[in-house]
Design a protein around this motif. Structure first.
Motif, PDB file in Angstrom:
ATOM      1  N   THR A 131       0.783  -1.133   0.008  1.00  0.00           N
ATOM      2  CA  THR A 131       0.063  -0.134   0.086  1.00  0.00           C
ATOM      3  C   THR A 131       0.950   1.296  -0.180  1.00  0.00           C
ATOM      4  OG1 THR A 131      -0.045   0.042   2.357  1.00  0.00           O
ATOM      5  CG2 THR A 131      -1.811  -1.273   1.203  1.00  0.00           C
ATOM      6  N   GLY A 132       0.364   2.398  -0.734  1.00  0.00           N
ATOM      7  CA  GLY A 132       1.204   3.651  -0.711  1.00  0.00           C
ATOM      8  C   GLY A 132       1.653   4.187   0.583  1.00  0.00           C
ATOM      9  N   ILE A 198      -3.397   0.978  -5.574  1.00  0.00           N
ATOM     10  CA  ILE A 198      -3.332   2.199  -6.803  1.00  0.00           C
ATOM     11  C   ILE A 198      -2.167   3.213  -6.314  1.00  0.00           C
ATOM     12  CG2 ILE A 198      -4.415   3.965  -7.967  1.00  0.00           C
ATOM     13  CD1 ILE A 198      -7.143   2.986  -6.933  1.00  0.00           C
ATOM     14  N   SER A 199      -2.070   3.715  -5.241  1.00  0.00           N
ATOM     15  CA  SER A 199      -1.073   4.831  -4.833  1.00  0.00           C
ATOM     16  C   SER A 199       0.241   3.761  -4.489  1.00  0.00           C
ATOM     17  CB  SER A 199      -1.436   5.596  -3.536  1.00  0.00           C
ATOM     18  OG  SER A 199      -1.667   4.866  -2.644  1.00  0.00           O
ATOM     19  N   GLY A 234      -5.401   7.851  -6.716  1.00  0.00           N
ATOM     20  CA  GLY A 234      -4.588   7.253  -6.143  1.00  0.00           C
ATOM     21  C   GLY A 234      -3.215   7.336  -7.035  1.00  0.00           C
ATOM     22  N   HIS A 237      -1.763  10.724  -5.905  1.00  0.00           N
ATOM     23  CA  HIS A 237      -0.976  10.479  -4.651  1.00  0.00           C
ATOM     24  C   HIS A 237       0.400   9.883  -4.536  1.00  0.00           C
ATOM     25  CE1 HIS A 237      -4.951  11.376  -2.041  1.00  0.00           C
ATOM     26  NE2 HIS A 237      -4.440  12.784  -2.302  1.00  0.00           N
TER      27      HIS A 237
ATOM     28  N   PRO B 226      -3.273   8.799   2.235  1.00  0.00           N
ATOM     29  CA  PRO B 226      -2.477   8.748   1.133  1.00  0.00           C
ATOM     30  C   PRO B 226      -2.280   7.300   0.348  1.00  0.00           C
ATOM     31  CG  PRO B 226      -0.840   9.023   2.919  1.00  0.00           C
ATOM     32  CD  PRO B 226      -2.384   9.339   3.281  1.00  0.00           C
ATOM     33  N   SER B 227      -2.668   6.206   1.322  1.00  0.00           N
ATOM     34  CA  SER B 227      -2.609   4.690   0.717  1.00  0.00           C
ATOM     35  C   SER B 227      -3.900   4.441   0.132  1.00  0.00           C
ATOM     36  CB  SER B 227      -2.361   3.986   2.004  1.00  0.00           C
ATOM     37  OG  SER B 227      -1.460   4.123   2.705  1.00  0.00           O
ATOM     38  N   GLY B 230      -7.785   6.783  -3.320  1.00  0.00           N
ATOM     39  CA  GLY B 230      -8.542   6.475  -4.407  1.00  0.00           C
ATOM     40  C   GLY B 230      -9.668   5.511  -4.314  1.00  0.00           C
TER      41      GLY B 230
END
Lengths: 337, 337
Positions: A131-132, A198-199, A234, A237, B226-227, B230
């Protein structure tokens, strides 16, 4: 995962040029990566490359057969299988942009295993993403965003990569869609990853780099598109861009595929800044790319001049007039290479 | 796909209450759907339901075995398989919130096929979604949103469903995460769908309905996380809520799992309205749900009063003080049942 060059472009029996859009995009930007095209009797698409069979293509060094043609439903017609298997047997990898996975077709999976070749399904990343995290990374990034889908985000990013490289910048196009992946030999179709990642996928795609290096990231969708805005956000970010370019098609009357009106360029700038600040507080717009394909040259110059004036930003049509105006702005704002 | 009731809750050898969070959530909200729990020797979790074996549970009518326990890595330990197979052989369906698919375990797949039972992997929807269209649908919708993940969005939505139903509203909780799916018997884990289909999945989940009917949609993530932003944005566009409630945890010092500070409640309201307008121009905030679990009652009352005053909106802690204040606001704004 990097797709090996050079490519043999498979067009099969594509019924028209539009069906071969992916192959045509590859030839537009990476002509020298392609040894030729492979077409069946009755194929109505043509990239202009020499027609080659599997053995001829191998003799010219082809390493990967690219399935560069769209097909109704994203399936792979049965009568394509033998050619794909023959390419594998001749020592080539295969890369596909179709929805169906190459490895789900038993003959193709068996041939790849038997001959030790790789199968790339660029719509389905084999990568496991985290995960981002949203942590600021070194290196500079530019993202193309849009008032809609299909307004020139990929083309603008590729044109910027080319123009910046010509000026001596260290710049890499980062592909986020299937055609872009073929054009860069790597990347990830962000709209095909699981929503939670996505991020994270965008962070993977644009990792920490030299402080002067630029990632030029292909945008997807639009923050104002009700089908795909989640992907767009996403990606924004994860890419944490320092700079972005708004892409726009001025003759469009509604968002692609839905009934919604287009947002204004100003709305796109404002919402991109409002959301992008989360992972890069210094985000800013550096230009506007206007797709004037449907306008004559006078009208094109007029809409570009009016837009530049109204927004106080460089505006251009990357295809018709190049992207030097935007690179000038980048150089003024972020310094020389 | 609707999971059949009543449930037998499988806790296996859960090492603590936290590992059985999903099962505990089901018991909190759907006690009367559960005939009992099935625990192994040494299990440290307890839902308070009677301990039953497979045959006893069947005799009490259990239709589905729920794997209501989290496990490191989301895998299914080998020594659970025999119990799951026994439940299937006894005539029960099985539903799991683990990452691993039940059908990927050969003994379980074979047992389900042999006995004609269904396997539900609620993290992986079997549904094929269309992309979102953004077209306004009849029926009313409320979405819970958050300043962060894990601030009470599911709990708030369930509390609103209960309170609205008690007042005579036609209201249905719409689950967007795995625990929520067990609690409602249906739904979709939106963070597990392919990115292109987030808003499409949300549209599928909250279809056209009677004009006076309310879907109470469980939110996910945060537009400021930020994760996962989306996912949050796609859900907002697909759910096209008329009303939303902001959920907040006032003692948290940074966003869950990342280094980012929390946004203010006002920032969340403003960005939710700015983005939500795309598919519902009349979107508005109807209240604030504050999770005061870590505050004593005086401090809780103070932060709630201050927030209500500052934002000009009803504020409450749904667990401590109920959600009547928010339902009053809904009634004032949208009319009686």
């Amino acid at each position: 995962m990097e797709i090996e060059k050079p490519y043999l472009l498979f067009l099969g029996d594509a019924p028209d040029q539009l069906a071969a859009k992916t192959a045509l995009g590859i030839v537009d930007w990476r002509r020298d990566w392609c040894v030729g095209q492979l077409r069946f009797e009755g194929c109505k698409a043509d990239t202009g490359l020499p027609d080659l069979g599997i053995e001829e293509a191998r003799a010219r060094g082809a390493k990967t057969l690219i399935i560069g043609v769209a097909n109704a439903g994203g399936v792979l017609p049965d009568h394509w299988t033998a050619t794909i298997v023959a390419a594998i047997a001749a020592g080539m990898d295969v890369a596909s942009g179709l929805h169906v996975r190459l490895g789900s077709i038993p003959e193709i999976a068996a041939a790849a295993a038997a001959h030790g070749r790789r199968l790339f399904d660029v719509r389905h990343s084999a990568e496991r993403f985290a995960t981002g995290k949203g942590t600021k990374r070194p290196g500079k990034r530019l993202l193309t965003v849009g008032t809609d889908c299909s307004v020139g985000k990929k083309y603008t990013a590729l044109a910027l990569e080319r123009a910046m490289t010509a000026r001596g910048y260290a710049a890499d196009f980062r592909a986020t869609g299937q055609t872009g992946v073929f054009i860069s030999g790597r990347g990830v179709s962000v709209d095909a990853v699981v929503a939670d990642f996505i991020s994270g996928a965008a962070e993977w795609l644009t990792p920490a780099n030299d402080p002067h290096h630029w990632d030029i990231v292909e945008g997807q969708g639009s923050l104002f598109h009700p089908s795909f805005a989640g992907v767009t956000l996403g990606l924004l970010h994860g890419a944490q861009p320092d700079a972005f370019v708004v892409c726009h098609e001025p003759t469009r009357t509604h968002m692609r595929g839905v009934a919604h009106p287009l947002p204004s360029i100003r709305e796109v700038i404002d919402l991109t800044v409002a959301c992008g600040r989360l992972t890069n507080p210094d985000i800013g717009c550096v230009g506007i790319a206007i797709n004037t394909e449907r306008l004559d040259e006078d009208a094109a110059r007029r809409v570009i001049a009016e837009t530049a004036q109204a927004e106080g930003l460089p505006a251009t049509d990357p295809v018709r007039f190049g992207v030097e105006a935007i690179v000038d702005r980048l150089a003024a704002e972020f310094g020389p290479p």
